[in-house]
Design an enzyme around this catalytic site. Structure first.
Site, PDB file in Angstrom:
ATOM      1  N   THR A 186       0.808  -1.226  -0.142  1.00  0.00           N
ATOM      2  CA  THR A 186       0.094   0.014  -0.104  1.00  0.00           C
ATOM      3  C   THR A 186       0.999   1.040   0.107  1.00  0.00           C
ATOM      4  O   THR A 186       0.549   2.291  -0.960  1.00  0.00           O
ATOM      5  CB  THR A 186      -0.984   0.099   0.923  1.00  0.00           C
ATOM      6  OG1 THR A 186      -1.846  -1.102   1.293  1.00  0.00           O
ATOM      7  CG2 THR A 186      -1.852   1.312   1.361  1.00  0.00           C
TER       8      THR A 186
ATOM      9  N   TYR B 181       5.452  -0.620   8.247  1.00  0.00           N
ATOM     10  CA  TYR B 181       4.785   0.548   8.272  1.00  0.00           C
ATOM     11  C   TYR B 181       5.979   1.420   8.119  1.00  0.00           C
ATOM     12  O   TYR B 181       5.715   2.388   7.123  1.00  0.00           O
ATOM     13  CB  TYR B 181       4.054   0.991   9.525  1.00  0.00           C
ATOM     14  CG  TYR B 181       3.150   2.160   9.619  1.00  0.00           C
ATOM     15  CD1 TYR B 181       2.014   2.341   8.742  1.00  0.00           C
ATOM     16  CD2 TYR B 181       3.619   3.083  10.357  1.00  0.00           C
ATOM     17  CE1 TYR B 181       1.515   3.932   8.845  1.00  0.00           C
ATOM     18  CE2 TYR B 181       3.091   4.538  10.584  1.00  0.00           C
ATOM     19  CZ  TYR B 181       1.896   4.792   9.593  1.00  0.00           C
ATOM     20  OH  TYR B 181       1.206   5.842   9.885  1.00  0.00           O
TER      21      TYR B 181
ATOM     22  N   LYS C 125       6.513   3.625   4.705  1.00  0.00           N
ATOM     23  CA  LYS C 125       6.491   5.390   4.557  1.00  0.00           C
ATOM     24  C   LYS C 125       8.067   5.691   4.390  1.00  0.00           C
ATOM     25  O   LYS C 125       8.046   7.061   3.504  1.00  0.00           O
ATOM     26  CB  LYS C 125       6.003   5.662   5.843  1.00  0.00           C
ATOM     27  CG  LYS C 125       4.826   5.392   6.346  1.00  0.00           C
ATOM     28  CD  LYS C 125       3.774   6.260   5.467  1.00  0.00           C
ATOM     29  CE  LYS C 125       2.379   5.997   6.040  1.00  0.00           C
ATOM     30  NZ  LYS C 125       1.400   7.010   5.262  1.00  0.00           N
TER      31      LYS C 125
ATOM     32  N   THR D 140      -2.169  11.762  16.004  1.00  0.00           N
ATOM     33  CA  THR D 140      -3.494  12.781  15.749  1.00  0.00           C
ATOM     34  C   THR D 140      -4.596  11.809  16.346  1.00  0.00           C
ATOM     35  O   THR D 140      -4.586  10.667  15.966  1.00  0.00           O
ATOM     36  CB  THR D 140      -3.577  12.937  14.355  1.00  0.00           C
ATOM     37  OG1 THR D 140      -2.022  13.809  14.001  1.00  0.00           O
ATOM     38  CG2 THR D 140      -4.560  13.861  14.040  1.00  0.00           C
TER      39      THR D 140
HETATM   40  P1  NAD Z   1      -7.113   5.404   9.037  1.00  0.00           P
HETATM   41  O1  NAD Z   1      -6.531   3.778   8.958  1.00  0.00           O
HETATM   42  O2  NAD Z   1      -8.418   5.926   9.726  1.00  0.00           O
HETATM   43  O3  NAD Z   1      -7.238   5.610   7.352  1.00  0.00           O
HETATM   44  C1  NAD Z   1      -6.395   4.998   6.198  1.00  0.00           C
HETATM   45  C2  NAD Z   1      -7.388   5.012   5.243  1.00  0.00           C
HETATM   46  O4  NAD Z   1      -6.794   4.179   4.058  1.00  0.00           O
HETATM   47  C3  NAD Z   1      -8.568   3.998   5.486  1.00  0.00           C
HETATM   48  O5  NAD Z   1      -9.799   4.666   4.951  1.00  0.00           O
HETATM   49  C4  NAD Z   1      -8.548   2.762   4.679  1.00  0.00           C
HETATM   50  O6  NAD Z   1      -9.553   1.903   4.669  1.00  0.00           O
HETATM   51  C5  NAD Z   1      -7.578   3.233   3.516  1.00  0.00           C
HETATM   52  N1  NAD Z   1      -6.865   2.385   2.927  1.00  0.00           N
HETATM   53  C6  NAD Z   1      -5.852   1.668   3.543  1.00  0.00           C
HETATM   54  N2  NAD Z   1      -5.311   0.757   2.457  1.00  0.00           N
HETATM   55  C7  NAD Z   1      -5.761   1.010   1.203  1.00  0.00           C
HETATM   56  C8  NAD Z   1      -5.478   0.626  -0.105  1.00  0.00           C
HETATM   57  N3  NAD Z   1      -4.648  -0.047  -0.194  1.00  0.00           N
HETATM   58  N4  NAD Z   1      -6.135   1.408  -0.788  1.00  0.00           N
HETATM   59  C9  NAD Z   1      -6.972   2.164  -0.769  1.00  0.00           C
HETATM   60  N5  NAD Z   1      -7.319   2.776   0.533  1.00  0.00           N
HETATM   61  C10 NAD Z   1      -6.840   2.136   1.493  1.00  0.00           C
HETATM   62  O7  NAD Z   1      -5.920   6.299   9.317  1.00  0.00           O
HETATM   63  P2  NAD Z   1      -5.558   7.556   9.535  1.00  0.00           P
HETATM   64  O8  NAD Z   1      -5.280   7.903  10.942  1.00  0.00           O
HETATM   65  O9  NAD Z   1      -6.737   8.442   9.010  1.00  0.00           O
HETATM   66  O10 NAD Z   1      -4.470   8.009   8.578  1.00  0.00           O
HETATM   67  C11 NAD Z   1      -4.103   8.508   7.304  1.00  0.00           C
HETATM   68  C12 NAD Z   1      -2.877   8.719   6.874  1.00  0.00           C
HETATM   69  O11 NAD Z   1      -2.092   9.613   7.728  1.00  0.00           O
HETATM   70  C13 NAD Z   1      -2.081   7.425   6.700  1.00  0.00           C
HETATM   71  O12 NAD Z   1      -1.330   7.359   5.434  1.00  0.00           O
HETATM   72  C14 NAD Z   1      -1.294   7.749   7.960  1.00  0.00           C
HETATM   73  O13 NAD Z   1      -0.001   6.562   7.768  1.00  0.00           O
HETATM   74  C15 NAD Z   1      -0.892   8.929   8.413  1.00  0.00           C
HETATM   75  N6  NAD Z   1      -0.543   9.119   9.494  1.00  0.00           N
HETATM   76  C16 NAD Z   1      -1.784   9.269  10.447  1.00  0.00           C
HETATM   77  C17 NAD Z   1      -1.189   9.430  11.673  1.00  0.00           C
HETATM   78  C18 NAD Z   1      -2.416   9.591  12.850  1.00  0.00           C
HETATM   79  O14 NAD Z   1      -1.937   9.930  14.064  1.00  0.00           O
HETATM   80  N7  NAD Z   1      -3.741   9.698  12.514  1.00  0.00           N
HETATM   81  C19 NAD Z   1      -0.131   9.583  11.969  1.00  0.00           C
HETATM   82  C20 NAD Z   1       1.052   9.560  11.025  1.00  0.00           C
HETATM   83  C21 NAD Z   1       0.604   9.407   9.852  1.00  0.00           C
END
Ligand code: NAD
Ligand code: UDP
Length: 313
Positions: A91, A144, A148, A174
């Site tokens: 992914t 992960y 990334k 977050t």
């Molecule tokens: P989340 O798991 O709620 O959202 C991720 C979304 O991506 C989900 O809707 C999931 O269904 C979709 N997804 C996963 N694999 C997929 C694929 N192969 N094809 C299409 N869709 C796919 O997580 P989040 O907290 O909303 O994170 C969003 C982004 O921000 C991510 O890339 C995450 O790595 C990054 N991030 C988030 C945080 C945090 O604390 N929330 C911190 C660092 C980075």
């Protein structure tokens, strides 16, 4: 009006981003495979004629004409990204290649949602963007972290080799409404446990630290980064420097809810970073951005959301 693609748009962060971009008068295409995302996060947007929801997996190419791409698709909770680590790497890496290839072809600007996890278990504190990190390449979190990191490499390579306009933000922990109640991350776990009166599961001694950012602050930083001059590619840290131990977080949640839950201690997962705090000098300087919402205020909003959700279910 811009046309904007948001991958992972039905997830926690993505759904807030879709809402914001629509609110600013843009047309939004939300792409998601619903691995950790949910339709309920975007159901309120479905009546908007400028919003489209597409079921698609980013490991496969996707063709669309847009002005900007926010690449968020990737499970973010350790429980979920470790469920199928090979898929997590695919992914991150193939998703980045597909979105960069698309951006190159249609000359769109593309933003990568990178993470503080690129710093691993950091030996420099607080973390600045110039720190290269301390990551175990074969550990439980590596699918992960390394996924990334390669994605960041690809973004830089497409920029330098092909002139693709890129933006990289490193997001620190977050939280907020639209997190999945079974997401497994610490804020949602503690709030759901405290609301139900269940035990609060602190891993290890709870002396590890995290710096928690409310989702609205992240969306402000993310959209500012996309809007800023093409010269500034990042990476740039986007997080709240307020640092708390996990035990402090547990106690705060119990107090704010007035819960009778007890704290129980469970084993610390392997490679769990000991400390994490963003240095946000670069974001302050380049984006004129800083978080505005303190932990207590953000927790209250998040507790209200989960309280309502649990009453409905
Ligand atoms: P989340 O798991 O709620 O959202 C991720 C979304 O991506 C989900 O809707 C999931 O269904 C979709 N997804 C996963 N694999 C997929 C694929 N192969 N094809 C299409 N869709 C796919 O997580 P989040 O907290 O909303 O994170 C969003 C982004 O921000 C991510 O890339 C995450 O790595 C990054 N991030 C988030 C945080 C945090 O604390 N929330 C911190 C660092 C980075
Ligand atoms: N954590 C905890 N109890 C839980 C969930 C998580 O003590 O029920 C701890 C976890 O071990 C880590 C911190 O909280 O030290 C943050 O975990 P999370 O999964 O939210 O994010 P990450 O480890 O990726 O920062």
């Amino acid at each position: 009006m811009k046309r904007i693609l948001v991958t992972g748009g039905a997830g926690f962060v993505g759904s807030h981003l879709c809402e914001r971009l629509l609110g600013e008068g843009n047309e939004v295409i939300c792409l998601d495979n619903f691995f950790t995302g949910q339709k309920r996060n975007v159901v309120h947007l479905l009546d908007n004629p400028f919003f489209e929801l597409v079921r698609h997996d980013v490991i496969n190419p996707f063709v669309v004409e847009v002005d900007e791409i926010y690449n968020l698709a990737c499970p973010a909770s350790p429980v979920h990204y470790q469920y199928n680590p090979i898929k997590t790497v695919k992914t991150s890496v193939m998703g980045a290649i597909n979105m960069l290839g698309l951006a190159k072809r249609i000359r769109a600007k593309v933003l990568q949602a990178s993470t503080s996890e690129v710093y691993g278990d950091p030996k420099v504190h607080p973390q600045t963007e110039s720190y290269w990190g301390h990551v175990n390449p074969i550990g439980t979190r590596s699918c992960y972290d390394e996924g990334k990191r390669v994605a960041e490499t690809l973004f830089m390579n497409y920029h330098q080799q092909n002139g693709v306009r890129i933006k990289i933000i490193r997001i620190f922990n977050t939280y907020g409404p639209h997190m999945h109640p079974n997401d497994g991350r610490v804020v949602s776990n503690f709030i759901v446990q405290a609301l139900k009166g269940n035990n609060i599961t602190v891993y290890g001694k709870g002396d590890q630290t995290r710096s928690f950012q409310y989702v609205d602050d992240l969306i402000n930083g993310m959209t500012k980064m996309m809007a800023t001059s093409d010269d500034f590619t990042g990476p740039v840290n986007i997080g709240n420097p307020g640092e708390f131990t996990i035990l402090e977080l547990a106690q705060k949640v119990i107090t704010l809810i007035g819960s009778k839950s007890k704290i129980v201690y469970e084993p610390l997962p392997s490679d769990d970073p000991l400390q994490r705090q963003p240095d946000i000098s670069l974001a302050r300087e380049k984006l004129n951005w800083e978080p505005k919402i303190p932990l207590d205020k953000g927790l209250v909003k998040t507790i209200e959301y989960f309280d309502q959700l649990l009453k409905e279910s």
